[in-house]
Write a protein that holds these residues in place. Structure first.
Motif, short mmCIF file in Angstrom:
data_model
loop_
_atom_site.label_atom_id
_atom_site.label_comp_id
_atom_site.label_asym_id
_atom_site.label_seq_id
_atom_site.Cartn_x
_atom_site.Cartn_y
_atom_site.Cartn_z
N UNK A 1 0.87 -1.39 0.17
CA UNK A 1 -0.40 0.05 -0.30
C UNK A 1 0.90 1.66 0.13
N UNK A 2 2.35 1.34 0.45
CA UNK A 2 2.87 1.81 0.59
C UNK A 2 3.41 2.69 -0.54
N UNK A 3 3.59 1.52 -1.37
CA UNK A 3 4.34 1.78 -2.72
C UNK A 3 4.04 2.42 -3.61
N UNK A 4 2.18 2.03 -3.33
CA UNK A 4 1.37 2.15 -4.54
C UNK A 4 0.00 3.45 -4.40
N UNK B 1 6.78 10.61 3.39
CA UNK B 1 7.00 10.00 4.58
C UNK B 1 7.00 8.11 3.83
N UNK B 2 6.19 8.66 2.81
CA UNK B 2 6.07 6.66 2.23
C UNK B 2 6.98 6.47 1.60
N UNK B 3 7.66 7.36 1.42
CA UNK B 3 8.98 6.66 0.72
C UNK B 3 9.95 6.64 1.85
N UNK C 1 11.22 2.16 2.53
CA UNK C 1 12.61 1.65 2.33
C UNK C 1 12.57 1.35 3.88
N UNK C 2 11.96 1.36 5.15
CA UNK C 2 12.37 1.06 6.21
C UNK C 2 11.69 -0.60 6.46
#
Length: 52
Positions: A17-20, A37-39, A43-44
């Motif tokens: 979801x964070x990627x899309x 923030x989503x990027x 990564x985390x």
């Protein structure tokens, strides 16, 4: 720093979801902050799953 205790399935779902997700708040600065923030979250999560 924020630490999350997620099982692998939950972490992978959050990662997808964070990627899309595409922010569309109508405020360009807010959209930019949310994208950043989503990027960082992506990564985390990837690092915690051993894929970063």
């Amino acid at each position: 720093m924020i630490q999350l205790d997620l099982n692998t399935n939950d972490a992978e779902a959050l990662l997808r979801h964070a990627k899309s997700f595409e922010p569309a708040t109508g405020d360009a600065r807010e959209d930019s902050r949310l994208s950043d923030a989503l990027r960082d979250l992506t990564e985390a999560i990837e690092q915690s799953l051993g894929g970063g």
